[in-house]
Design an enzyme around this catalytic site. Structure first.
Site, PDB file in Angstrom:
ATOM      1  CG  ASP A   1       5.520  53.254  67.617  1.00  0.00           C
ATOM      2  OD1 ASP A   1       6.638  52.714  67.769  1.00  0.00           O
ATOM      3  OD2 ASP A   1       4.522  52.646  67.224  1.00  0.00           O
TER       4      ASP A   1
ATOM      5  CB  THR B   1      -1.309  45.946  68.209  1.00  0.00           C
ATOM      6  OG1 THR B   1      -0.662  47.209  68.033  1.00  0.00           O
ATOM      7  CG2 THR B   1      -0.280  44.910  68.563  1.00  0.00           C
TER       8      THR B   1
END
Lengths: 1112, 272
Positions: free
Chosen positions: A864, A752
């Site tokens: 993450d 993304t």
């Protein structure tokens, strides 16, 4: 008394203290200065040169109107090319900017031409140009914001011409280095020279003839002369001085004493002048222990006997000392006692000091502060002499001898100012008192007169153990330091300074003279020992001390030989002006021009046309005038080290300045710091020194027959251009410094955030990963997540954290430039032909938790962590990457963070249940998932992307949490919706027991604990027996190095996709076959069927199965 | 609905229609709630009608919507208090109990909802909507519901599970807390529930943003900012020291181990 004071000084804060603080100061100073370069520059000029500087600037501009324009044009064109490279570290970036060749290509070339082929006489404009350029060289170093030291490869040729000639190279580098080192001194020095030596034009002409290289200076001179004689700051200082009642009261007596002392000192210097090298020797030796020890005896004797009662002894064998250079071991002790001694006399005979109580100088504390250059010193100084409000840096930066006497104090003060930390005490202190093998940094400063003077002073103190006579400053003398001091960011306001500075005007030489007053009997009215001005020149390089010595020798010889000759063309400060903006290491004492015993200024001495040895001297003087252009200089390996080093140290290349967390050696190419003290460098340098040493001998023997003779072969060095590096064809074509293969070939990742490319630096061939920050769809401009990532990564330095090399804007795209890692964990696990051993796995996992531990200690949540975000270099180093979701968290305060973080498969249950006040435990859970993946190759909780399903996955393996084991569960926001509805038991062991070692099993179970509070933090994880005791011990996967090709999730995904397609095809085919067979012969079942099914990725199977099993 | 429409005054019927549309497309963001509240304020001439509409929507079997409508009340009360619009103030006062019952039904209390309502009530109380006693009373009521909701029915599920292991799937469906509606049998609602849960999760995150907004808020007090800073600033800890060490080692160009060796006194980082 002596012993006690000695003890005191011994007790002085450990070297560590000093160097620690000093380095810090020093660093911060440099950062500071570079950051505020523009503003500071103007301030500097104003303060240093007063209004004159402005005028000079104006004049220069008038004469050379196109210079600015050209540079502007150039920078514009650069912008249009979009080649700005923002260094990831701002401070460094700016520093590097100063590294960047700051001359325009054109003028550069011109310079080069006339430097090497003689100066075209018809270029009338040139002088101004050069004067201007040189005058402002430094300023422009800051000013011209050229971020890309490399041209785009397609302009490589042009670039090469300017940058790959080593002369230029070094020129840049040296000057730049000077810049970095706190550049005030030099300029100050120069301006001083010009100020106080308004030499007649005739002399200038002469000089021009003599020295082509000094033309800039010459040109500069006129402009200086044309301007009003400056002394801009002097009046104010004098004003202050008169106003200061305390001071003025003592003034008279001091003046008298001063004069007396002066005479004595002159006498002393006379004596010294017979063996001129002495002054240099001492200081330089003291500071650069690395010099070869030739006469160890001499030195040691001197050192061992702090009280040299015989002045002669100090004079004796100066040459030898000089030549020999001193090793630190000897010096260490010497300095210490020396300082003690100086202090002691003061204490013992306070009456001797005219003004013991005088402002700051008189106080013993201040003296002691000198003795302890570290924290304590400055502290005291501040305490005692708050009037002065000296910044501690400056104060304690004076490591040298303590002089109760005001002048010494001033001198030292002055010195300290000049040093501004760089040449400052820390180094002295270390090299002297603490026996660091050597400090190369000093090499430049060693030549500085101040140093030598101080050393002399010290030595004299040692010898006589007597108080110095304090002298009032010469009233008329200007105090350039006042002006120059404004450069110093730490400098107290002038109002505070004035007191000190007014009287300071005694030069270092003066003070030295004063010091030596005891020994001296007769005096010339002005004796100057010109060892400083030349050194005060920008002499940053390691070698200068030797050269200086040679020069000294020559000079002195000249003096002797040509006593009566009229001084020829004394262009002011020939050397200093030569490269005006370059910063001298030391500031020259602000006072009068030095006169040698024969009344000549140093410069005059230099340019004596009747001097037969002139040419040789010139040769020697390469360090002053030509050292940057002279090939010989280049030939010196040490210089090699310096020159190219700077070159390499450019924004493009990213060395690991940072040492490894576990002691890996950092890249030492940055010369600014301690590396020179490193024994290795020491050794190396000693070897290097040999030839120089010999040269020195030769000179000495020529002029000083009474000394040892050594037959020396002077090697002439040839100028040879380096073989021109060749760029490969595609690199030549590249428009960017980072070459990446066209199309999608270079893509190694996509997400993304944007795409990640593999690229190679066309010049350094360093492989990098370019993360292109996606700007599409960003309404608010540059994505804040990217900013956050950059900021975080800049502050993180750990072998297991991916290194951000820089941030680059190119063609309107922003790239983050990372170190390249050939694999990511996902890719590695699925590598087609490499299988990790258990030891490898353990090592990878260990690194993972080490990186995590570091992050968490630093207060960073990664948020993450997943296999695809973990990179593995081809040396088996694991690196946490993708800090797009990372953030600093408050360790001691509960705060709300968004729970929409962490890829859902790796998301811990508390986040899935809506926790917003979470901490490091979330990363630990993710890491545990990754760890399982390392063992099983597959994600342990592959949900369908929704919270409900994800929780189901977790419940299915770990069982449902109970309130007993996780009391906080019921307070979670979505507990009511997502809480387990049916009790499930933990099947983890059943599922994975065979695939994990027992300890790994235990560790995993400890990690997969529902209650985040019970989850161990990374630090404890690393202490688990799995890592510490259980076999096999972790082993780095160095075998990856031999592996061809890269393997990231991206590639493995592609492969998997292909494989799936293939499987699908086979399945279809088999189904058809089966169908046929069934139809044909009623065969029971094909053997391949189940196998094919197994071949499908587990994750998918699981996903499907679990999805189907989800209720509803 | 375009902003212009939301801002404009409408006649009673049109306003009713528009308001219905507004509620139908209500999102969880603060902006949406404010927009609806502003619509109510602009069309206060037909406030009674609009209020009725809102109450109607509140009755609908959609917990997410109810919570969003609760957000409108919060915004509305603030606006009404600012403009001292007595009509709305009184309406909210009168209906607060009703709202609460709808959002946190006593028979099926949901802790998350109760938390939201409690927060809202507190906010309204701060605005001066309720007297202290009334606020306390409401808070007590909610607290009671909260505590009652804290008995997990997992044990019951377990018991049922033990009784009838074969019925697990069925049982689970039945026992799944039916937080999103009361009228229909829970089994039939499961698929919607899942979607609603996801929606709720998203909306909660949206609402959470508002909560985070207040993190940075600082009052008008003279020292409030510094106090806040002081409070939030922790003692120097290992992380700070590490950062310092890190920077120093970079400055000096030596490794951290080397740094520690050279400057033992200055690096009081706890031994790992």
């Amino acid at each position: 008394m002596a012993s006690s004071s000695r003890a005191n000084s011994m007790k002085a804060p450990p070297k560590d203290d000093r160097s620690w603080t000093d380095h810090r100061d020093h660093e911060s100073t440099s950062k500071h200065s570079s950051r505020k370069s523009k503003r500071r520059r103007s301030i500097e000029f104003q303060s240093k040169y007063g209004s004159r500087a402005e005028e000079v600037e104006r004049v220069a501009r008038d004469h050379r109107p196109d210079l600015e324009g050209r540079s502007r044009r150039r920078s514009r064109s650069r912008q249009s090319r979009g080649d700005h490279h923002l260094d990831s570290r701002q401070g460094r970036e700016l520093r590097r900017e100063s590294d960047i060749p700051n001359r325009e290509g054109h003028s550069e070339r011109e310079e080069y031409l006339y430097r090497h082929h003689g100066r075209p006489s018809d270029r009338t404009n040139e002088p101004e140009d050069r004067a201007y350029r040189e005058y402002y060289q430094e300023g422009r170093g800051y000013k011209s914001v050229e971020r890309n030291p490399y041209p785009p490869p397609n302009q490589y040729d042009e670039f090469y011409d300017y940058h790959h000639r080593s002369e230029h190279h070094q020129n840049y580098h040296n000057s730049k280095k000077d810049l970095r080192r706190g550049s005030f001194n030099h300029r100050n020095h120069k301006s001083e020279h010009s100020r106080r030596q308004p030499s007649p034009g005739r002399q200038h002409r002469h000089q021009r003839d003599e020295l082509k290289n000094s033309q800039a200076r010459d040109e500069l001179e006129p402009s200086n002369r044309s301007l009003s004689p400056d002394t801009s700051l002097e009046p104010s200082a004098a004003d202050k001085l008169t106003k200061s009642s305390r001071r003025s009261s003592k003034q008279k007596s001091r003046t008298l004493r001063h004069l007396k002392a002066r005479k004595a000192a002159q006498d002393f210097f006379r004596q010294l002048s017979t063996s001129p090298s002495r002054e240099n020797t001492e200081p330089s030796g003291a500071q650069s222990p690395s010099r070869p020890v030739k006469s160890a005896d001499d030195q040691s004797s001197r050192n061992s006997s702090p009280k040299r009662s015989e002045p002669e002894s100090s004079n004796v064998s100066l040459h030898e000392e000089k030549i020999s250079g001193m090793n630190t071991a000897n010096h260490g002790p010497r300095r210490g006692p020396g300082s003690i001694d100086t202090r002691q006399p003061y204490a013992a005979h306070p009456s001797q000091y005219g003004t013991p109580t005088h402002s700051h100088h008189g106080s013993p504390h201040s003296a002691s502060s000198y003795g302890r250059p570290g924290w304590g010193g400055s502290y005291y100084a501040q305490q005692q002499h708050s009037v002065n409000a000296y910044s501690p840096h400056r104060q304690h930066s004076y490591p040298g001898p303590q002089h109760g006497d005001q002048h010494y104090y001033q001198n030292s003060h002055y010195y300290a100012q000049g040093q501004q930390g760089y040449h400052g005490p820390p180094y002295h202190a270390q090299s002297n008192g603490h026996g660091y093998p050597e400090d190369r940094r000093f090499s430049g400063s060693q030549t500085s007169p101040i140093d030598s003077n101080n050393a002399i002073i010290q030595s004299s103190n040692n010898n006589q153990n007597q108080a110095q006579v304090s002298m009032p400053s010469q009233p008329g003398s200007k105090n350039p330091s006042a002006a120059a001091d404004d450069d110093n960011p730490f400098r107290p306001p002038k109002s505070l300074r004035a007191e000190d500075e007014g009287p300071v005007s005694i030069t270092a030489n003066d003070s030295a003279i004063e010091q030596s007053s005891n020994t001296s009997t007769t005096g010339v009215s002005k004796v100057s020992f010109a060892f400083k001005a030349k050194h005060a020149g920008p002499n940053p390089k390691p070698v200068p001390d030797l050269s200086q010595k040679m020069k000294e020798t020559k000079k002195e010889n000249i003096m002797e030989n040509d006593k009566q000759k009229a001084p020829v063309g004394a262009p002011t400060a020939p050397i200093a002006n030569r490269e005006p903006p370059r910063e001298p290491r030391r500031r020259e004492p602000p006072h009068e021009p030095y006169r040698d015993p024969y009344g000549r200024t140093r410069d005059e001495r230099y340019y004596d046309p009747y001097d037969r040895d002139r040419h040789e001297r010139q040769y020697d003087e390469r360090y002053r005038d030509e050292r940057y252009y002279n090939q010989e200089y280049r030939g010196d390996p040490r210089d090699y080290y310096d020159g190219p080093r700077d070159y390499r140290r450019d924004a493009r290349e990213h060395r690991n300045m940072r040492p490894g967390w576990h002691g890996e050696k950092p890249d030492y190419r940055d010369e600014r710091f301690d590396e020179r003290r490193h024994p290795e460098y020491d050794r190396r340098r000693e070897g290097d020194k040999a030839p120089r040493h010999k040269q020195e001998h030769k000179h000495r023997s020529e002029h000083k027959p009474d000394h040892k003779h050594e037959v020396i072969i002077v090697k002439k060095k040839m100028t040879r251009t380096l073989p021109r590096p060749k760029l490969s064809e595609e690199h030549t074509q590249s428009t960017s410094v980072y070459f990446r293969k066209p199309g999608n070939e270079s893509v190694i990742g996509a997400g993304t955030y944007g795409k990640v490319f593999k690229a190679v630096h066309v010049y350094t061939k360093e492989e990098v990963a370019l993360k292109k920050i996606r700007m599409e769809g960003e309404r608010d401009g540059f994505p804040v997540t990217a900013v956050r990532e950059v900021k975080l990564l800049q502050s993180l330095h750990h072998p297991n954290i991916v290194r951000l090399l820089e941030v680059m804007v190119e063609n309107n795209d922003c790239y983050m430039v990372f170190e390249y890692a050939s694999h990511d964990l996902t890719g590695l696990l699925f590598h087609p032909n490499f299988v990790l051993t258990a030891a490898h796995k353990k090592h990878l996992i260990k690194q993972l938790f080490e990186g995590l531990d570091y992050l968490h200690r630093r207060g960073v949540l990664h948020r993450d962590i997943k296999a695809a975000n973990i990179l593995v270099s081809n040396r088996g180093e694991l690196k946490l990457a993708d800090f797009g979701l990372a953030r600093f968290y408050k360790k001691h305060k509960v705060q709300d963070y968004t729970n929409r973080v962490i890829t859902i498969w790796y998301r811990p249950p508390e986040l899935l249940l809506g926790e917003t006040q979470y901490g490091v435990a979330v990363d630990v859970w993710s890491a545990a998932c990754v760890m399982m993946e390392v063992f099983t190759k597959h994600a342990i909780f592959p949900g369908d992307g929704h919270e409900i399903n994800q929780l189901e996955k977790i419940y299915n393996i770990l069982g449902t949490p109970t309130l007993e084991e996780w009391p906080g569960m019921k307070d979670l926001a979505w507990y009511d919706f997502l809480r387990p509805t049916a009790k499930k038991s933990n099947v983890f062991l059943d599922k994975f027991r065979e695939r994990l070692t027992p300890q790994a099993c235990q560790l995993m179970q400890a990690l997969f604990v529902y209650d985040p509070k019970k989850r161990p933090i990374a630090e404890y994880v690393l202490k688990h027996p799995y890592f510490t005791t259980e076999e096999p011990a972790p082993a780095q996967a160095v075998e990856l190095y031999d592996l061809k090709g890269d393997w990231h999730e991206f590639e493995s995904k592609q492969l998997r996709r292909k494989k799936e397609q293939r499987d699908k095809d086979t399945r279809v085919r088999q189904a058809q076959d089966e169908h046929k067979r069934k139809a044909a012969a009623l065969e029971p079942q094909s053997e391949t069927g189940p196998e094919v099914k197994k071949a499908r990725p587990n994750t998918k199977m699981d996903t499907e199965a679990e999805t189907a099993a989800v209720p509803g | 609905m375009p902003t212009a429409e939301a801002e404009a005054e409408w006649d009673a019927f049109e306003a009713r229609l528009k308001f219905s549309t507004l509620l139908g497309s209500l999102s969880a963001s603060v902006a949406a709630a404010q927009k609806a509240a502003r619509f109510l304020m602009v069309n206060k001439h037909c406030g009674e009608d609009l209020f009725e509409v809102a109450l109607e929507w509140l009755e609908k079997d959609d917990m997410n919507l109810r919570i969003k409508i609760w957000g409108i009340w919060e915004e509305l009360s603030e606006m009404a208090m600012r403009e001292q619009h007595v009509d709305y103030i009184n309406r909210i006062r009168d209906n607060i109990q009703h709202f609460m019952d709808n959002i946190c039904p006593p028979e099926r209390p949901i802790a998350a909802n109760i938390r939201i309502v409690r927060k809202g009530v507190e906010r309204m109380h701060k605005l001066g909507l309720f007297s202290n006693t009334r606020a306390k009373e409401l808070d007590e009521m909610l607290k009671h519901r909260t505590s009652s909701s804290q008995n997990p029915d997992l044990d019951a599920v377990e018991a049922a599970h033990k009784q009838d292991p074969g019925e697990e799937a069925h049982d689970m469906k039945h026992r799944w807390p039916n937080a999103f509606g009361d009228n229909k049998p829970s089994g039939a609602k499961r698929p919607t529930d899942k979607k609603q849960i996801e929606q709720r999760i998203e909306e909660d995150r949206e609402r959470h943003k508002r909560l985070k907004e207040s993190i940075w808020q600082i009052g008008n007090g003279e020292h409030e900012e510094s106090d806040k800073m002081w409070e939030e600033c922790s003692d120097i800890d290992e992380g700070d020291l590490m950062a310092a060490e890190d920077e120093t080692s970079e400055m000096l160009g030596i490794s951290i181990d080397e740094l520690r060796r050279r400057f033992p006194a200055q690096t009081p980082v706890a031994a790992v």
